[in-house]
Design a protein around this motif. Sequence first.
Motif, PDB file in Angstrom:
ATOM      1  N   ILE A  78       0.872  -1.169   0.000  1.00 33.49           N
ATOM      2  CA  ILE A  78       0.000   0.000   0.000  1.00 33.49           C
ATOM      3  C   ILE A  78       0.912   1.222   0.000  1.00 33.49           C
ATOM      4  CG2 ILE A  78      -1.721   1.266   1.348  1.00 33.49           C
ATOM      5  CD1 ILE A  78      -2.412  -1.497   2.640  1.00 33.49           C
ATOM      6  N   ASN A  80       2.182   5.185   0.598  1.00 30.40           N
ATOM      7  CA  ASN A  80       2.233   5.951   1.841  1.00 30.40           C
ATOM      8  C   ASN A  80       0.830   6.390   2.231  1.00 30.40           C
ATOM      9  OD1 ASN A  80       4.987   5.707   2.003  1.00 30.40           O
ATOM     10  ND2 ASN A  80       5.374   7.640   0.932  1.00 30.40           N
ATOM     11  N   CYS A  81       0.509   6.180   3.496  1.00 29.11           N
ATOM     12  CA  CYS A  81      -0.815   6.541   3.984  1.00 29.11           C
ATOM     13  C   CYS A  81      -0.730   6.802   5.484  1.00 29.11           C
ATOM     14  CB  CYS A  81      -1.836   5.445   3.676  1.00 29.11           C
ATOM     15  SG  CYS A  81      -1.477   3.847   4.410  1.00 29.11           S
ATOM     16  N   ALA A  85      -5.372   4.715   8.096  1.00 25.15           N
ATOM     17  CA  ALA A  85      -5.682   4.055   6.824  1.00 25.15           C
ATOM     18  C   ALA A  85      -4.947   2.719   6.714  1.00 25.15           C
ATOM     19  CB  ALA A  85      -5.323   4.958   5.655  1.00 25.15           C
ATOM     20  N   LEU A  86      -3.713   2.674   7.189  1.00 21.83           N
ATOM     21  CA  LEU A  86      -2.951   1.426   7.179  1.00 21.83           C
ATOM     22  C   LEU A  86      -3.637   0.373   8.039  1.00 21.83           C
ATOM     23  CD1 LEU A  86      -0.348  -0.195   6.470  1.00 21.83           C
ATOM     24  CD2 LEU A  86       0.581   0.706   8.607  1.00 21.83           C
TER      25      LEU A  86
END
Length: 111
Positions: A78, A80-81, A85-86
């Motif tokens: 995924i 960068n968040c 959100a991760l």
Amino acid sequence: MNFLIDAQLPPALARAIASEGHDASHVCDLDMTSAPDLEVWNEALRRGAAIVTKDEDFILLGRASSGTEVPAVVWIRIGNCARKALLAAVMPILPTIVEMLDGGETVIEIR
């Protein structure tokens, strides 16, 4: 299940996984935040832990380790968040990840 969370991921991920009844440590908990990948790899082997990482280097280490024992790698791909959100992406599928690891999968990609 035992997990070792790599430095690019937040310690909150280890805490969230542990809250689900698994053994989960972040490299910062082990004073390994700046440890080279091979050192993290060997620690995962020592602990019998799956490495949770965003780092492709662990995939390459696994490919180069033919015929030797390798830790499982949960490769989070995924972008960068935010931490929230991760966690929202990983935690709902944690039971499936555990099932796959129990079934002998050595590389699990999360996209």
